[in-house]
Design an enzyme around this catalytic site. Structure first.
Site, PDB file in Angstrom:
ATOM      1  N   ARG A  35       0.839  -1.207   0.000  1.00 53.84           N
ATOM      2  CA  ARG A  35       0.000   0.000   0.000  1.00 53.84           C
ATOM      3  C   ARG A  35       0.876   1.260   0.000  1.00 53.84           C
ATOM      4  O   ARG A  35       0.559   2.246  -0.671  1.00 53.84           O
ATOM      5  CB  ARG A  35      -0.945  -0.017   1.206  1.00 53.84           C
ATOM      6  CG  ARG A  35      -2.004   1.067   1.161  1.00 53.84           C
ATOM      7  CD  ARG A  35      -3.060   0.903   2.229  1.00 53.84           C
ATOM      8  NE  ARG A  35      -2.533   1.157   3.563  1.00 53.84           N
ATOM      9  CZ  ARG A  35      -3.245   1.061   4.687  1.00 53.84           C
ATOM     10  NH1 ARG A  35      -4.521   0.693   4.639  1.00 53.84           N
ATOM     11  NH2 ARG A  35      -2.705   1.305   5.860  1.00 53.84           N
TER      12      ARG A  35
ATOM     13  N   LYS B   1      -2.372   7.203   1.246  1.00 59.49           N
ATOM     14  CA  LYS B   1      -2.130   7.493   2.664  1.00 59.49           C
ATOM     15  C   LYS B   1      -1.011   8.533   2.721  1.00 59.49           C
ATOM     16  O   LYS B   1       0.164   8.213   2.920  1.00 59.49           O
ATOM     17  CB  LYS B   1      -1.771   6.205   3.403  1.00 59.49           C
ATOM     18  CG  LYS B   1      -2.013   6.310   4.893  1.00 59.49           C
ATOM     19  CD  LYS B   1      -2.095   4.943   5.536  1.00 59.49           C
ATOM     20  CE  LYS B   1      -1.928   5.009   7.027  1.00 59.49           C
ATOM     21  NZ  LYS B   1      -2.851   5.874   7.733  1.00 59.49           N
TER      22      LYS B   1
ATOM     23  N   GLU C 116     -15.882   7.066   6.000  1.00 57.00           N
ATOM     24  CA  GLU C 116     -15.016   6.433   7.005  1.00 57.00           C
ATOM     25  C   GLU C 116     -14.853   7.383   8.177  1.00 57.00           C
ATOM     26  O   GLU C 116     -15.450   8.465   8.206  1.00 57.00           O
ATOM     27  CB  GLU C 116     -13.650   6.072   6.393  1.00 57.00           C
ATOM     28  CG  GLU C 116     -12.868   7.281   5.871  1.00 57.00           C
ATOM     29  CD  GLU C 116     -11.468   6.952   5.355  1.00 57.00           C
ATOM     30  OE1 GLU C 116     -10.934   5.867   5.655  1.00 57.00           O
ATOM     31  OE2 GLU C 116     -10.896   7.805   4.669  1.00 57.00           O
TER      32      GLU C 116
END
Ligand code: PXG
Length: 294
Positions: free
Chosen positions: A53, A152, A185
């Protein structure tokens, strides 16, 4: 007490010497990517998935990670070993590196890699046990054709603003809607609802981070015979869910019991959430689900 050891660009340095330039664009512009990873009893949970990721985040922002994935894994394991840690929170950071006062990344010839391993800042135990009080925030999640949280990145201002609002209204956490009004989220957690025995969680295309705990919980739920749907959720569905919970590296599984004053279920962790909370620790510490660091 011996000093904490931090990895920076191939070197293991004591905390007091582990410093980054004020001209680093990670600091000046939030230009970089990171991972938050957990180790349970000498097993780094889903390390390979976190590293994958990280590299995907880096690819999207065209950030060169100056090492192979195997070397990155060694840097993480090396940091854990040098700090004699078995249970830890690991922060893996790649910044754009040193540039000048101008945001053009071409001015930054070399990105930097940092690994910090220490103790985790968990959600308060009482909050998790009694259930979390949340607020749907006025701050929209960044859109997927903007600074999408599929990446991220080091820029968490979108989440920070929502957290400030939660703090101001006496809530434990905030829930984001996306620009279309669908539930997305939390500030650093994915979200699930349980309705009529089914688990439902919003997909990445709503603008949420593809959560590693989210995937693990889908696997655990499936093994327990709970059907899981990945689809957008409306605020109305959220308010009327039988159960709601967050998932994330820090939160693990955290029951949500209040949303903007609406009580969820019976106002405490529901049956499915409690079963998942019970099953998760064995799953997280199973060496088959991680990479050994001892
Ligand atoms: N959404 C966002 C925006 C996150 O930042 C999650 C969901 C949950 O993903 P994982 O892969 O952890 O299940 C995150 C995770 C920190 C910290 O120090 C932040 C996260 C994880 C660990 C620590 O702020 N974010």
């Amino acid at each position: 007490m011996t000093e904490q050891i931090i990895y920076i660009d191939g070197k293991y340095l004591p905390k007091s010497k582990a410093v980054i330039s004020v001209f680093d664009h990670g600091f000046l512009y939030g230009d970089g990517v990171f991972e938050g990873i957990r180790a349970y009893n000498g097993s780094i949970f889903r390390l390979k998935e976190h590293i994958d990721r990280l590299y995907e985040s880096a690819k999207t922002i065209m950030l060169d990670v100056p090492m192979m994935k195997g070397e990155m894994e060694e840097a993480v394991i090396g940091t854990m070993k040098r700090n004699s840690l078995k249970d830890a929170y690991i922060r893996l950071i790649v910044t754009r590196g040193i540039g000048d006062l101008g945001l053009d990344p071409r001015k930054c010839p070399k990105s930097s890699v940092i690994v910090i391993a220490g103790t985790i800042n968990l959600m308060p135990k009482e909050a998790v046990e009694n259930g979390i009080k949340t607020v749907i925030t006025w701050v929209r999640r960044d859109p997927i054709d903007g600074t999408s949280h599929e990446v991220k990145s080091l820029n968490y201002l979108n989440s920070v603003l929502a957290k400030i609002e939660a703090n101001n209204v006496g809530a434990d956490e905030a829930i984001f809607l996306n620009p279309q009004g669908y539930v997305c989220e939390g500030t650093a957690e994915n979200l699930f609802i349980i309705k009529k025995g089914r688990a439902i969680t919003p997909p990445t295309y709503t603008g949420a981070l593809p959560g590693i705990t989210q995937i693990a919980v889908i696997e655990v739920a499936s093994k327990m015979g709970i059907k899981v749907e990945i689809r957008p959720i409306t605020a109305h569905e959220l308010f009327n869910a039988d159960e709601v919970f967050f998932t994330g590296t820090a939160a693990e599984i955290a029951p949500v019991t209040t949303i903007n004053g609406r009580v969820i279920g019976r106002g405490k962790a529901g049956e499915f959430t409690k079963r998942l909370i019970k099953e998760f620790p064995a799953y997280a510490s199973d060496p088959a689900n991680g990479t050994s660091c001892i």
